[in-house]
Write a protein that holds these residues in place. Structure first.
Motif, mmCIF file in Angstrom:
data_model
loop_
_atom_site.group_PDB
_atom_site.id
_atom_site.type_symbol
_atom_site.label_atom_id
_atom_site.label_comp_id
_atom_site.label_asym_id
_atom_site.label_seq_id
_atom_site.Cartn_x
_atom_site.Cartn_y
_atom_site.Cartn_z
ATOM 1 N N TYR A 207 -1.236 -2.607 2.535
ATOM 2 C CA TYR A 207 -1.231 -3.449 3.635
ATOM 3 C C TYR A 207 -1.877 -4.792 3.285
ATOM 4 O O TYR A 207 -2.847 -4.954 2.747
ATOM 5 C CB TYR A 207 -2.193 -2.838 4.948
ATOM 6 N N CYS A 208 -0.861 -5.955 3.548
ATOM 7 C CA CYS A 208 -1.150 -7.323 3.188
ATOM 8 C C CYS A 208 -0.313 -8.307 4.177
ATOM 9 O O CYS A 208 0.906 -7.988 4.144
ATOM 10 C CB CYS A 208 -1.018 -7.511 1.838
ATOM 11 N N ASN B 15 -5.484 9.032 4.557
ATOM 12 C CA ASN B 15 -5.762 7.428 4.071
ATOM 13 C C ASN B 15 -5.544 6.687 5.563
ATOM 14 O O ASN B 15 -4.801 7.110 6.423
ATOM 15 C CB ASN B 15 -4.556 7.148 3.126
ATOM 16 N N ILE B 16 -6.455 5.760 5.766
ATOM 17 C CA ILE B 16 -6.214 4.996 6.998
ATOM 18 C C ILE B 16 -5.052 4.066 7.190
ATOM 19 O O ILE B 16 -4.699 3.937 8.292
ATOM 20 C CB ILE B 16 -7.522 3.894 7.092
ATOM 21 N N ASN B 17 -4.236 3.958 6.030
ATOM 22 C CA ASN B 17 -2.908 3.681 6.055
ATOM 23 C C ASN B 17 -1.987 4.631 5.730
ATOM 24 O O ASN B 17 -1.290 4.853 4.763
ATOM 25 C CB ASN B 17 -2.755 2.518 5.202
ATOM 26 N N SER B 18 -2.131 5.873 6.869
ATOM 27 C CA SER B 18 -1.334 7.031 6.586
ATOM 28 C C SER B 18 0.315 6.481 6.651
ATOM 29 O O SER B 18 1.052 7.276 5.867
ATOM 30 C CB SER B 18 -1.764 7.881 7.696
ATOM 31 N N THR B 19 0.539 5.591 7.096
ATOM 32 C CA THR B 19 2.204 5.356 7.208
ATOM 33 C C THR B 19 2.620 4.885 5.885
ATOM 34 O O THR B 19 3.580 5.227 5.368
ATOM 35 C CB THR B 19 2.314 3.880 8.041
ATOM 36 N N ALA B 20 2.005 4.220 5.030
ATOM 37 C CA ALA B 20 2.151 3.672 3.731
ATOM 38 C C ALA B 20 2.155 4.986 2.775
ATOM 39 O O ALA B 20 3.205 5.161 1.994
ATOM 40 C CB ALA B 20 1.255 2.611 3.133
ATOM 41 N N GLU B 21 1.319 5.624 3.113
ATOM 42 C CA GLU B 21 1.077 7.052 1.828
ATOM 43 C C GLU B 21 2.077 7.769 2.448
ATOM 44 O O GLU B 21 2.689 8.532 1.441
ATOM 45 C CB GLU B 21 -0.443 7.502 2.418
ATOM 46 N N GLN B 22 2.426 8.184 3.527
ATOM 47 C CA GLN B 22 3.548 8.989 3.890
ATOM 48 C C GLN B 22 4.950 8.503 3.637
ATOM 49 O O GLN B 22 5.943 9.358 3.356
ATOM 50 C CB GLN B 22 3.307 9.391 5.478
ATOM 51 N N ARG B 23 5.246 7.194 3.791
ATOM 52 C CA ARG B 23 6.281 6.564 3.366
ATOM 53 C C ARG B 23 6.641 6.940 1.630
ATOM 54 O O ARG B 23 7.733 7.203 1.153
ATOM 55 C CB ARG B 23 6.456 5.176 3.745
ATOM 56 N N ALA B 24 5.424 6.554 0.899
ATOM 57 C CA ALA B 24 5.633 6.709 -0.592
ATOM 58 C C ALA B 24 5.976 8.197 -0.720
ATOM 59 O O ALA B 24 6.545 8.534 -1.608
ATOM 60 C CB ALA B 24 4.080 6.379 -1.148
ATOM 61 N N PHE B 25 5.381 9.333 -0.068
ATOM 62 C CA PHE B 25 5.870 10.579 -0.075
ATOM 63 C C PHE B 25 7.306 10.824 -0.094
ATOM 64 O O PHE B 25 7.815 11.293 -0.925
ATOM 65 C CB PHE B 25 4.902 11.525 0.752
ATOM 66 N N PHE B 26 7.912 10.338 0.958
ATOM 67 C CA PHE B 26 9.269 10.522 1.070
ATOM 68 C C PHE B 26 10.048 9.702 -0.196
ATOM 69 O O PHE B 26 10.883 10.418 -0.489
ATOM 70 C CB PHE B 26 9.677 9.943 2.599
ATOM 71 N N MET B 27 9.705 8.696 -0.569
ATOM 72 C CA MET B 27 10.291 7.978 -1.518
ATOM 73 C C MET B 27 10.286 8.751 -2.681
ATOM 74 O O MET B 27 11.265 9.295 -3.454
ATOM 75 C CB MET B 27 9.926 6.785 -1.885
ATOM 76 N N LYS C 280 -7.272 -2.968 11.063
ATOM 77 C CA LYS C 280 -8.435 -2.132 10.283
ATOM 78 C C LYS C 280 -7.556 -1.524 9.263
ATOM 79 O O LYS C 280 -8.456 -1.106 8.257
ATOM 80 C CB LYS C 280 -8.806 -1.318 11.226
ATOM 81 N N LYS C 281 -6.278 -1.680 8.764
ATOM 82 C CA LYS C 281 -6.065 -1.045 7.611
ATOM 83 C C LYS C 281 -6.004 -1.789 6.506
ATOM 84 O O LYS C 281 -5.682 -1.309 5.358
ATOM 85 C CB LYS C 281 -4.324 -0.728 8.028
ATOM 86 N N ALA C 282 -6.583 -3.085 6.534
ATOM 87 C CA ALA C 282 -6.712 -3.898 5.404
ATOM 88 C C ALA C 282 -7.787 -3.224 4.412
ATOM 89 O O ALA C 282 -8.759 -2.405 4.881
ATOM 90 C CB ALA C 282 -7.378 -5.246 5.793
ATOM 91 N N ASN C 283 -7.490 -3.448 3.039
ATOM 92 C CA ASN C 283 -8.367 -2.942 2.210
ATOM 93 C C ASN C 283 -8.659 -1.056 2.148
ATOM 94 O O ASN C 283 -9.330 -0.653 1.840
ATOM 95 C CB ASN C 283 -9.873 -3.262 2.268
ATOM 96 N N HIS C 284 -7.379 -0.470 2.552
ATOM 97 C CA HIS C 284 -7.319 0.915 2.582
ATOM 98 C C HIS C 284 -7.317 1.439 1.088
ATOM 99 O O HIS C 284 -7.116 0.608 0.260
ATOM 100 C CB HIS C 284 -6.185 1.249 3.371
ATOM 101 N N PRO C 285 -7.640 2.817 0.918
ATOM 102 C CA PRO C 285 -7.749 3.235 -0.532
ATOM 103 C C PRO C 285 -6.230 3.135 -1.151
ATOM 104 O O PRO C 285 -5.117 3.407 -0.301
ATOM 105 C CB PRO C 285 -7.805 4.882 -0.312
ATOM 106 N N PRO C 286 -5.974 2.768 -2.297
ATOM 107 C CA PRO C 286 -4.631 2.477 -2.999
ATOM 108 C C PRO C 286 -3.830 3.786 -2.598
ATOM 109 O O PRO C 286 -4.376 4.906 -2.515
ATOM 110 C CB PRO C 286 -4.979 2.230 -4.468
#
Length: 626
Positions: free
Chosen positions: A15-16, A440-452, A298-304
């Motif tokens: 998130y940025c 991950n507090i940014n579950s969206t980014a992590e789950q999108r990476a899973f699908f990719m 609040k998703k800023a600085n989430h775990p990579p």
């Protein structure tokens, strides 16, 4: 690692916020390093100074940082001075925005009196749509572009002289005949409509510009804004973006639709100001907007999140991930709704609507409804000490020996679990449904990476997207879940949705899942209402009318009904609607079917019944079940 074809955000995995140029609007800065601004729009008659001032105060007191006011003509534009002066006397310095359609002279007047003017490229110079075909490159096409220059440049010079900002606001429903002839009613046309104006702004060295591209269709809205940001990047532009889903409606549906569309863009760092458009009093929009901004920030600085190659990702057009079928999940089946009740106390177990899947412990089976003929019962493997009951499917954790089980299985995992060892196990067992979780507090980014990554590995197993929320307030839960999960379905990911919460009834979690899927355009299970919030152009009680129509037609599953205050965006925003109820004048309504005018200027008191007759005449009516 980034897909360079459509580069619209700094990262798909972290998130940025996008970097945009700052624009001053009175005492408020939009873009740059400023926080995301929230705003709303009055619904009063602009010539009624007292009512407009009162409503502006309500918006400002609720936390609105800008107030937009409809400005139909010169009289309304001139009255902005009185409205501004009255607010200032009352100690309210909220910047005002004139909303202008069809009338460049009203825009010129407003630019001298208040802080910002919104213009719509679809009707700023060409007037009302005539639905004429204009050949690309023809003399008429060139004349149309020259007409834009002749009217826009003097307006920009007036704005520069008075330090007035502008918003170039494109609506899905009001593209000009020139643009429609070239591109049709498409994201590409919406973006080009905006870019024509931006290029003139840059030629004039006018930089106090905010942009918006809106639609009542969340998929169109998200894909088009992404494409706009990409196109700006190609031409070295970085204007701030205003976000909104037009005609989102009211109540739960309006909030879910707004959270899906706006949330999907905010999560990727797009958006400097926003409005949640609800068919409700405008001050009701502000708390929803502020909650959404607060949650995403609040998703800023989430775990990579480990990056992966986005080579199959299609961010500007809808491409569904192809999966094979396991049981009734995946393949050509509709996106399923699952209920995970493992953490739900018995007093919250309610099933007013049954999902396709229920996930539970073995000791919870006796608490379930008896009629589960069309529901798959998935029982946690570890809790099933006495073997699996006929008709149940076991749920394994990823590190258990699920790949040796004879028969279909569900396996819960997270993105970090998708290593080469587990990928090989998946290849050896096709009849596996994955329950995708995230810590991950940014579950969206992590789950999108899973699908990719699944696509990169050539794995086509169906996936149910899981979300866990501990909220006790239903509206908070719905807003967060819609913002987190909507993006994934808009991008073609997911064969099911499972929302787990220990503090909300199971029935409410199930209904929220259905609502998110409908807002994300992947499954329609109830009537879709495209309902504008109203403004000073609205000549009937939009909120009461919308409630009346919804009460009489909400049982018409899958039907789309538009309820529009006026014709400015009404006809165009009904592109998706089967039927339209549109204000035609004081106390008069026109009825449409698939954009075609069927009944014109009906007395308002007869219009709802006439709408029902129209629906019946085309065979789209069914009687409600008592």
């Amino acid at each position: 690692m980034q897909n360079q074809k459509y580069h619209f955000c700094q990262s798909y995995f972290q998130y940025c916020r996008n970097k945009t140029a700052p624009v001053k609007v009175g005492n408020v800065t939009i873009g740059g390093d400023s926080p995301i601004r929230v705003q709303s729009m009055t619904t009063t008659n602009t010539l009624d100074t007292a009512a407009t001032v009162e409503q502006s105060l309500k918006i400002a007191r609720a936390g609105g940082e800008l107030v937009r006011i409809t400005t139909q003509g010169r009289r309304e534009a001139l009255n902005l001075k009185s409205i501004k002066e009255s607010l200032t006397r009352l100690g309210c310095e909220v910047p005002l925005v004139a909303d202008v359609h069809f009338n460049p002279s009203a825009a010129d007047i407003a630019a001298q009196l208040i802080e910002k003017v919104r213009i719509n490229p679809g009707n700023f110079t060409g007037g009302a749509k005539k639905f004429r075909h204009i050949e690309a490159g023809s003399e008429e096409d060139r004349e149309g572009l020259e007409q834009i220059r002749q009217k826009l440049i003097p307006f920009l010079r007036q704005c520069k002289k008075h330090f007035t900002a502008i918003r170039i606001g494109v609506n899905h429903g009001s593209l000009s005949d020139r643009i429609m002839s070239k591109y049709g009613d498409t994201p590409e046309g919406m973006v080009e409509s905006c870019m024509e104006y931006l290029r003139i702004c840059r030629e004039e060295n006018f930089n106090d510009v905010v942009l918006s591209i809106k639609s009542s269709n969340t998929r169109v809205m998200v894909h088009t804004v992404r494409l706009l940001v990409h196109r700006m990047g190609e031409e070295n532009m970085s204007y701030p973006i205003h976000l909104g889903v037009t005609e989102a409606g009211s109540g739960e549906d309006g909030r879910l639709k707004s959270a899906v569309g706006i949330g999907a863009l905010l999560i990727d760092g797009i958006g400097d100001t926003l409005r949640v458009s609800l068919t409700e009093p405008p001050e009701n929009e502000i708390p929803v907007a502020k909650s959404l901004v607060h949650y995403i920030s609040k998703k800023a600085n989430h775990p990579p999140v480990a990056e992966t190659n986005p080579q199959h990702y299609s961010p500007c057009s809808y491409v569904k991930r192809q999966t094979h079928q396991v049981e009734t999940i995946g393949g050509e089946n509709v996106v399923a709704v699952a209920a995970d009740i493992r953490n739900v106390p018995p007093e919250l177990l309610q099933f007013h609507t049954l999902p396709e899947v229920i996930i539970c412990h073995s000791n919870q089976i006796n608490h379930l409804p008896e009629n589960l003929h069309n529901t798959r019962l998935v029982v946690e493997h570890q809790s099933n000490k006495f073997g699996h009951k006929p008709g149940t499917i076991p749920l394994f954790k990823i590190d258990e020996e699920w790949h040796h089980f004879d028969g279909p299985v569900f396996v819960e995992l997270t993105y970090p679990d998708l290593n080469s060892h587990n990928a090989n196990r998946l290849r050896s067992k096709k009849d596996t449904v994955l329950l995708l979780k995230s810590n991950n507090i940014n579950s969206t980014a992590e789950q999108r990476a899973f699908f990719m990554t699944m696509q990169n590995l050539g794995l086509s197993h169906p996936v149910i997207i899981h979300g866990y929320y501990e909220d006790k307030n239903l509206k908070d839960f719905q807003l967060k879940a819609a913002a987190d999960k909507g993006l994934l379905f808009l991008d073609g990911y997911g064969d099911g949705l499972c929302l787990s919460t220990p503090n909300i009834t199971t029935s409410q979690a199930i209904q929220t899942s259905f609502g998110i899927l409908q807002a994300s355009r992947v499954r329609f299970t109830k009537t879709e209402f495209i309902s504008c919030p109203g403004c000073g152009r609205t000549l009937f009680d939009l909120q009461k009318t919308a409630e009346k129509i919804q009460k009489k037609t909400s049982h018409l599953k899958g039907l789309k009904i538009a309820i529009m205050g006026c014709i400015v965006n009404g006809i165009g925003e009904m592109a998706d609607a089967d039927y339209g109820y549109v204000g035609a004048g004081p106390g008069r309504i026109s009825l449409f079917r698939n954009r075609e005018l069927i009944k014109k200027s009906i007395p308002e008191e007869q219009a709802v019944n006439e709408l029902i007759k129209l629906i019946k005449s085309y065979g789209d009516w069914v009687d409600p079940i008592e």
